[in-house]
Write a protein that holds these residues in place. Structure first.
Motif, PDB file in Angstrom:
ATOM      1  N   GLU A 237       6.328  -3.148 -10.607  1.00 12.40           N
ATOM      2  CA  GLU A 237       5.166  -2.286 -10.854  1.00 12.40           C
ATOM      3  C   GLU A 237       4.449  -1.953  -9.543  1.00 12.40           C
ATOM      4  O   GLU A 237       4.025  -0.813  -9.331  1.00 12.40           O
ATOM      5  N   ILE A 238       4.341  -2.950  -8.667  1.00  8.29           N
ATOM      6  CA  ILE A 238       3.697  -2.720  -7.376  1.00  8.29           C
ATOM      7  C   ILE A 238       4.509  -1.722  -6.559  1.00  8.29           C
ATOM      8  O   ILE A 238       3.953  -0.779  -5.976  1.00  8.29           O
ATOM      9  N   PHE A 239       5.833  -1.897  -6.529  1.00  8.08           N
ATOM     10  CA  PHE A 239       6.664  -0.978  -5.757  1.00  8.08           C
ATOM     11  C   PHE A 239       6.605   0.434  -6.334  1.00  8.08           C
ATOM     12  O   PHE A 239       6.605   1.427  -5.595  1.00  8.08           O
ATOM     13  N   ALA A 240       6.527   0.549  -7.660  1.00  5.73           N
ATOM     14  CA  ALA A 240       6.399   1.873  -8.290  1.00  5.73           C
ATOM     15  C   ALA A 240       5.099   2.538  -7.845  1.00  5.73           C
ATOM     16  O   ALA A 240       5.079   3.754  -7.556  1.00  5.73           O
ATOM     17  N   LEU A 241       4.024   1.760  -7.758  1.00  3.50           N
ATOM     18  CA  LEU A 241       2.752   2.309  -7.274  1.00  3.50           C
ATOM     19  C   LEU A 241       2.867   2.724  -5.809  1.00  3.50           C
ATOM     20  O   LEU A 241       2.335   3.768  -5.402  1.00  3.50           O
ATOM     21  N   GLN A 242       3.562   1.906  -5.000  1.00  2.40           N
ATOM     22  CA  GLN A 242       3.773   2.250  -3.597  1.00  2.40           C
ATOM     23  C   GLN A 242       4.490   3.601  -3.482  1.00  2.40           C
ATOM     24  O   GLN A 242       4.119   4.431  -2.657  1.00  2.40           O
ATOM     25  N   GLU A 243       5.503   3.804  -4.305  1.00  2.00           N
ATOM     26  CA  GLU A 243       6.243   5.066  -4.277  1.00  2.00           C
ATOM     27  C   GLU A 243       5.360   6.231  -4.709  1.00  2.00           C
ATOM     28  O   GLU A 243       5.431   7.319  -4.125  1.00  2.00           O
ATOM     29  N   GLN A 244       4.525   6.011  -5.730  1.00  2.00           N
ATOM     30  CA  GLN A 244       3.605   7.057  -6.165  1.00  2.00           C
ATOM     31  C   GLN A 244       2.675   7.474  -5.024  1.00  2.00           C
ATOM     32  O   GLN A 244       2.417   8.653  -4.827  1.00  2.00           O
ATOM     33  N   VAL A 245       2.187   6.489  -4.291  1.00  2.00           N
ATOM     34  CA  VAL A 245       1.289   6.762  -3.170  1.00  2.00           C
ATOM     35  C   VAL A 245       2.053   7.497  -2.064  1.00  2.00           C
ATOM     36  O   VAL A 245       1.587   8.502  -1.522  1.00  2.00           O
ATOM     37  N   ALA A 246       3.237   6.991  -1.713  1.00  2.00           N
ATOM     38  CA  ALA A 246       4.005   7.545  -0.600  1.00  2.00           C
ATOM     39  C   ALA A 246       4.506   8.957  -0.878  1.00  2.00           C
ATOM     40  O   ALA A 246       4.406   9.837  -0.009  1.00  2.00           O
ATOM     41  N   PHE A 247       5.041   9.183  -2.058  1.00  2.00           N
ATOM     42  CA  PHE A 247       5.703  10.453  -2.326  1.00  2.00           C
ATOM     43  C   PHE A 247       4.800  11.511  -2.943  1.00  2.00           C
ATOM     44  O   PHE A 247       5.059  12.698  -2.816  1.00  2.00           O
ATOM     45  N   PHE A 248       3.738  11.078  -3.646  1.00  2.00           N
ATOM     46  CA  PHE A 248       2.907  12.037  -4.369  1.00  2.00           C
ATOM     47  C   PHE A 248       1.430  11.975  -3.992  1.00  2.00           C
ATOM     48  O   PHE A 248       0.601  12.591  -4.647  1.00  2.00           O
ATOM     49  N   ASN A 249       1.085  11.181  -2.952  1.00  2.39           N
ATOM     50  CA  ASN A 249      -0.318  11.024  -2.534  1.00  2.39           C
ATOM     51  C   ASN A 249      -1.212  10.662  -3.713  1.00  2.39           C
ATOM     52  O   ASN A 249      -2.343  11.134  -3.818  1.00  2.39           O
ATOM     53  N   ASP A 250      -0.718   9.814  -4.587  1.00  2.00           N
ATOM     54  CA  ASP A 250      -1.394   9.457  -5.836  1.00  2.00           C
ATOM     55  C   ASP A 250      -2.566   8.515  -5.563  1.00  2.00           C
ATOM     56  O   ASP A 250      -2.385   7.326  -5.294  1.00  2.00           O
ATOM     57  N   GLN A 251      -3.784   9.061  -5.654  1.00  2.00           N
ATOM     58  CA  GLN A 251      -4.983   8.263  -5.399  1.00  2.00           C
ATOM     59  C   GLN A 251      -5.209   7.209  -6.483  1.00  2.00           C
ATOM     60  O   GLN A 251      -5.712   6.121  -6.195  1.00  2.00           O
ATOM     61  N   GLN A 252      -4.853   7.512  -7.717  1.00  2.00           N
ATOM     62  CA  GLN A 252      -5.030   6.535  -8.797  1.00  2.00           C
ATOM     63  C   GLN A 252      -4.119   5.331  -8.586  1.00  2.00           C
ATOM     64  O   GLN A 252      -4.528   4.189  -8.809  1.00  2.00           O
TER      65      GLN A 252
ATOM     66  N   SER B 199       2.585   7.721   3.724  1.00  2.00           N
ATOM     67  CA  SER B 199       3.967   8.182   3.581  1.00  2.00           C
ATOM     68  C   SER B 199       4.975   7.076   3.896  1.00  2.00           C
ATOM     69  O   SER B 199       6.126   7.156   3.484  1.00  2.00           O
ATOM     70  N   THR B 200       4.522   6.011   4.584  1.00  2.00           N
ATOM     71  CA  THR B 200       5.436   4.915   4.937  1.00  2.00           C
ATOM     72  C   THR B 200       5.271   3.689   4.035  1.00  2.00           C
ATOM     73  O   THR B 200       5.996   2.714   4.210  1.00  2.00           O
ATOM     74  N   ILE B 201       4.359   3.745   3.087  1.00  2.00           N
ATOM     75  CA  ILE B 201       4.082   2.553   2.266  1.00  2.00           C
ATOM     76  C   ILE B 201       5.298   2.151   1.429  1.00  2.00           C
ATOM     77  O   ILE B 201       5.479   0.976   1.127  1.00  2.00           O
ATOM     78  N   ALA B 202       6.146   3.093   1.079  1.00  2.00           N
ATOM     79  CA  ALA B 202       7.334   2.759   0.286  1.00  2.00           C
ATOM     80  C   ALA B 202       8.348   1.974   1.112  1.00  2.00           C
ATOM     81  O   ALA B 202       9.254   1.355   0.553  1.00  2.00           O
ATOM     82  N   ASN B 203       8.204   1.969   2.437  1.00  5.73           N
ATOM     83  CA  ASN B 203       9.110   1.216   3.311  1.00  5.73           C
ATOM     84  C   ASN B 203       8.731  -0.258   3.405  1.00  5.73           C
ATOM     85  O   ASN B 203       9.475  -1.040   3.981  1.00  5.73           O
TER      86      ASN B 203
END
Length: 195
Positions: free
Chosen positions: A5-20, A63-67
């Motif tokens: 779940e945490i990694f999914a949130l990281q990807e949301q932030v990195a790829f979609f600039n998801d503030q939520q 943009s690098t948080i998914a790494n």
């Protein structure tokens, strides 16, 4: 929150600039990181600022948080480094000793299941946690309250996983001793099972 779940949130932030998604990560980690920082810098406002700065830096480089393969360790190490930089700028260039940390462990709060447990028992457990040696208390907090693994705690505190395991064993023994729990029967059973 699970690692997936945490990694999914990281990807949301990195790829979609998801503030939520970023807010969810912030809310998930903030309290533990703040308590950890406050134990090092000893000033509530500075601890809040350090944790906030770490999250601002992550947002700015989102943009690098998914790494980041282990966000928990990354955040705790970042906060620790920021705290040590602050301490050294204040003129205390000595290396931070874990025995100097006065971490505050959370209180056990009764939930519906815990209501059956006597309040005296909860008070006794909380008292025994607060009486642990400082180094043991911070390891206990990071493992039992913040949910880090032994390996993650070892990385954060620059100690071996075996040392983390020893601190947890000491904490459990001291808490059990304060509750008059005898682990000798368990030890005999576990030694029998390991043969």
């Amino acid at each position: 929150m699970t690692g997936k779940e945490i990694f999914a949130l990281q990807e949301q932030v990195a790829f979609f600039n998801d503030q939520q998604a970023f807010k969810q990560l912030f809310r998930h980690y903030y309290t533990g990181l703040f308590q950890f920082a406050a134990a090092i810098v000893k000033v509530k406002e500075v601890a809040e600022e350090i944790v906030g700065d770490v999250f601002v830096k992550i947002w700015n480089k989102r943009s690098t948080i998914a790494n980041i393969s282990n966000l928990s360790v990354y955040l705790y190490v970042s906060v620790k480094n920021q705290c040590l930089n602050y301490v050294s700028r204040q003129g205390d260039a000595s290396i931070m000793d874990l025995n100097q940390l006065d971490v505050i462990c959370g209180e056990l709060v009764p939930n519906p299941e815990d209501l059956m447990v006597a309040s005296e028992l909860l008070q006794l457990i909380n008292k025994s946690i607060h009486e642990l040696p400082p180094r043991c208390r911070i390891v206990y907090k990071l493992v039992k309250e913040d949910g880090l693994t032994y390996k993650e705690v070892a990385e954060v505190l620059n100690i071996s996983p075996r040392t983390v395991e020893n601190h947890i064993a000491v904490a459990v023994r001291k808490i059990a001793a304060s509750l008059n729990i005898d682990f000798s029967a368990y030890n005999k059973t576990s030694s029998f099972l390991s043969k």
